[in-house]
Scaffold this active site. Structure first.
Site, PDB file in Angstrom:
ATOM      1  N   HIS A 367      -9.296   2.655  -7.831  1.00  0.00           N
ATOM      2  CA  HIS A 367      -9.836   2.165  -9.099  1.00  0.00           C
ATOM      3  C   HIS A 367      -9.461   3.058 -10.281  1.00  0.00           C
ATOM      4  O   HIS A 367      -9.259   2.571 -11.391  1.00  0.00           O
ATOM      5  CB  HIS A 367     -11.351   2.000  -8.986  1.00  0.00           C
ATOM      6  CG  HIS A 367     -11.735   0.940  -8.007  1.00  0.00           C
ATOM      7  ND1 HIS A 367     -12.232   1.242  -6.761  1.00  0.00           N
ATOM      8  CD2 HIS A 367     -11.626  -0.404  -8.043  1.00  0.00           C
ATOM      9  CE1 HIS A 367     -12.441   0.114  -6.097  1.00  0.00           C
ATOM     10  NE2 HIS A 367     -12.090  -0.887  -6.846  1.00  0.00           N
ATOM     11  N   CYS A 680      -4.534 -12.224  -9.273  1.00  0.00           N
ATOM     12  CA  CYS A 680      -4.919 -11.241 -10.286  1.00  0.00           C
ATOM     13  C   CYS A 680      -4.972  -9.817  -9.748  1.00  0.00           C
ATOM     14  O   CYS A 680      -5.592  -8.954 -10.343  1.00  0.00           O
ATOM     15  CB  CYS A 680      -6.263 -11.610 -10.910  1.00  0.00           C
ATOM     16  SG  CYS A 680      -7.625 -11.678  -9.742  1.00  0.00           S
TER      17      CYS A 680
END
Length: 755
Positions: A367, A680
């Site tokens: 992340h 995505c």
């Protein structure tokens, strides 16, 4: 040596006086070797400094021929001095001339000396030089003498590290502390970052090395160790860590090291030789680092981070200094160095000043990497011992495309990268010129390119890139950077700003994807054996409906009078989607009842991230308005390979038949049901992978802002039909021998696609 304890203490006091004198660097070194020789009753004391070319140069001597100073140079593979530098451990020999590694240098006049004691000059576990004493008589050096010489070497290490000796060096032969270092890692985020080093967790700089009162320093050391042990015990007693888990195991390791008698004994011994408590901790940790860095045992090397962290905790106890870097005092062109960090920690910095990020860990789908890409920060990960090789303020170049880091680069490298930056600027200008060009392939296939976003800082990228919209807005980033849970009004303000910035372009909001490795600082962390497979995303939202309801309410109010697109993450079963949609319908009813404005239309979708949904595509497509494929999680679950684990994150290729078959299943099912499907994940941000997705049938991709230009440039020159003819037989090949990536790259080269 005169007096096992008095000798080194007297020496250190005199060294401090010499260090304070306003004399030249050479005079200071000459006085230091005289002092050491006299204190240790040695006929010879010599200082060798490791140079940038990895040779050792004699910088000062008492006892050897002084004409040899700055003339005698040896390789680190040569002689006893080279052995000390190479192994970073003391060598004490009573008959040096008959040792197999003895190297005779006639210009020094050392052939009359038999006994040899050499210790490495270490800083942060890195060798900066060698300190040697010699005697004519064959003698055995006592442990106390070796310890005293190691302590003295620490003072020399600070002198070398300060750059004071650089004025004595010839060009190209400067001390190695300033040498250029080329580090290889893994490319995480594209870009070039030229700047200066900032340590995310700064090392405590020990400025006071020599003790005034040994008893006082011993008491300070014991007190700090007691506080350190108590703090670790307190953490282990925390209810959140009561069960087994990775964090508890780390703290258990800390407790084991903190109670290690050998560690304690070494630090106390260092204090007794005349060092301050801080200097004793640093010296023992530097010695330990040097040994572990040269060890072949991978377990020991893994423990290095634990020992470093423990030593830094102890130094913070002794100095009272905080843990983090000063976020307010960044240089204009900061390059952050860290072992690892959370997205929230990266976002805590002034993003306008960050040029690069270098991690000792990190993976391409972690992340913090995703956030670095969103911010346009060049990032390189898996750079071993990166933080241990740098000093704050060091010049550095981060090549996020090649996965390389150039530390203290020489002039020719800087010039080459300056030209590379100019070339990239020209290429970015070419991409910018494509901004208003529709993304239509050579054979007339229209492919919509959307943005992945999650912060207000992302919004200017919409007009800059000419994106068709925002295909994924990660709502959790607002929650991760906040110190308290964002109120509905705060969420509403953000969502309205996003919709206003997008204008007529569609925005797809993903509801909170927290849990697992995305822990909110104000929520109690739940320890789980497998957090990626645990209580996260839609599972957490359904179990805590108040959380999901407040977010859905803010989204619905923000979308008043316009079309709104909401999707739920990590749906594993059609029934979970039904429950989440029921919450959304309940909030719509609530808003109608209270007279709030409503969206013109709400499109509701789900993310395909969990493999179980691949076998319920007909069921889920009968319920949703659209699907989005989250390739990051889908690939990690398909291959059971944790994307945050550097050992397995890149073990499996998403451009391989198993993954491509899964992607094809989703887009073909969407076609059968007449429902749009977008991909995505980060996969779409790489041009070659975008070619594969277009060939599979994807007509909408959502990618990082920096990737839109390169991907569009590639797709504009693509013949989708030709790519499909190449790709589909490879996916259906049952031999298991197909190299999809290599074949697709060859096709791209033949087709002249700009990858």
């Amino acid at each position: 040596m005169r007096g096992a304890l008095g000798g080194p203490r007297v020496l250190l006091r005199r060294l401090r006086e010499v260090m304070a004198e306003p004399v030249s660097a050479q005079d200071r070194l000459d006085k230091i070797v005289v002092l050491i020789a006299a204190n240790m009753v040695a006929e010879v004391c010599s200082v060798y400094v490791l140079r940038v070319d990895q040779t050792l140069e004699l910088y000062a001597t008492e006892g050897l021929n002084r004409d040899a100073v700055h003339q005698t140079v040896m390789r680190v593979s040569e002689g006893l001095v080279g052995h000390v530098a190479r192994e970073a451990e003391p060598v004490a020999i009573s008959d040096a001339q008959h040792h197999p590694e003895f190297s005779y240098r006639p210009e020094t006049g050392e052939e009359i000396y038999n006994s040899f004691l050499g210790v490495p000059i270490l800083r942060g576990g890195n060798t900066l030089g060698v300190l040697v004493v010699q005697n004519r008589a064959r003698r055995t050096y006592a442990e106390e003498e070796i310890e005293a010489l190691q302590t003295t070497a620490m003072v020399l290490a600070e002198m070398i590290a300060s750059g004071e000796l650089t004025v004595l060096a010839k060009p190209g032969a400067e001390p190695a502390i300033r040498r250029a270092v080329h580090l290889k890692g893994v490319a995480l985020a594209d870009g070039l970052g030229l700047g200066h080093v900032v340590l995310h967790e700064p090392r405590i700089v020990v400025t006071n090395v020599i003790a005034d009162d040994v008893n006082r320093e011993t008491a300070r050391l014991d007190g700090a160790i007691g506080k350190l042990r108590a703090s670790i015990d307190l953490l282990l007693e925390d209810d959140g860590l009561s069960k087994a888990g990775e964090h508890r195991e780390i703290l258990e390791a800390y407790r084991m090291f903190a109670h290690d008698r050998g560690w304690m004994h070494k630090m106390r011994e260092a204090v007794h030789t005349g060092l301050t408590a801080e200097a004793a901790v640093e010296r023992v940790q530097s010695d330990t680092r040097a040994r572990i860095l040269r060890a072949s045992d991978p377990y020991l090397r893994e423990r290095l981070h634990d020992l470093d962290d423990l030593a830094n905790r102890l130094l913070r106890e002794l100095t009272g200094k905080g843990r983090g870097a000063d976020r307010q005092d960044l240089p204009e062109n900061a390059v952050i160095f860290a072992r690892n960090m959370s997205p929230a920690a990266l976002l805590d910095y002034d993003r306008s000043r960050i040029r690069g990020l270098v991690l000792e860990e990190g993976s391409t789908t972690s992340h913090v990497t995703i956030v670095a890409r969103a911010l346009g920060i060049a990032a390189v990960g898996q750079v071993e011992n990166a933080s241990g090789l740098v000093e704050p303020g060091d010049p550095v170049i981060v090549d996020g495309q090649a996965g390389e880091v150039h530390l203290r680069p020489p002039g020719d490298v800087e010039a080459a990268y300056a030209e590379k930056v100019r070339f990239r600027a020209r290429r970015q200008a070419q991409y910018a010129a494509l901004r208003d060009t529709p993304c239509v392939t050579l054979d007339g296939v229209k492919i919509d390119l959307h943005l992945n976003a999650g912060l207000l800082v992302d919004l200017p990228h919409i007009p800059e890139t000419g994106a068709a919209g925002i295909g994924l807005f990660r709502t959790e980033l607002q929650f991760m950077i906040a110190s308290t849970f964002p109120r509905i009004s705060e969420q509403l303000k953000l969502y309205r700003a996003v919709l206003d910035a997008a204008g007529a372009r569609p925005v797809t909001f993903r509801t909170l994807d927290i849990g697992g490795d995305k822990v909110l600082p104000y929520m109690r962390a739940v320890e789980e054996e497998n957090p990626a497979l645990g209580w996260r995303a839609i599972r957490l939202g359904l179990d805590r409906p108040g959380l999901l309801r407040s977010q859905v309410r803010a989204l619905l109010r923000a979308g008043a009078g316009r079309e709104l697109r909401i999707m739920f993450p990590m749906v594993a079963a059609a029934g979970e989607f039904d429950q989440a949609r029921a919450i959304l319908e309940r909030e719509l009813t609530h808003l109608r009842r209270h007279g709030h404005g409503l969206p013109e239309r709400v499109f509701v979708g789900a993310m395909v991230e969990v493999p179980s949904l691949l076998f319920q595509l007909d069921e889920i497509l009968s319920r949703v308005d659209f699907l989005s494929v989250g390739s990051n999680d889908l690939v990690q679950f398909l291959f059971a390979a944790d994307r945050g684990n550097v050992r397995v994150a890149d073990r499996f290729d998403p451009l391989s038949p198993p993954a491509l078959r899964a992607f094809r299943m989703v887009v073909e099912a969407g076609g059968r049901h007449g429902k749009p499907v977008t991909l995505c994940g980060e996969l779409a941000s790489r041009p070659l992978e975008a070619v594969a997705l277009a060939a599979l049938g994807y007509r909408a991709l959502s990618l990082s802002p920096a990737a839109i230009g390169p991907v569009k440039a590639t797709l504009l020159k693509l013949d989708v039909g030709a790519a499909r003819q190449i790709l589909l037989p490879l996916i259906d090949d049952m031999s298991g021998l197909s190299d999809v990536r290599a074949t697709l790259r060859a096709f791209a080269d033949l087709s002249g696609l700009p990858l």
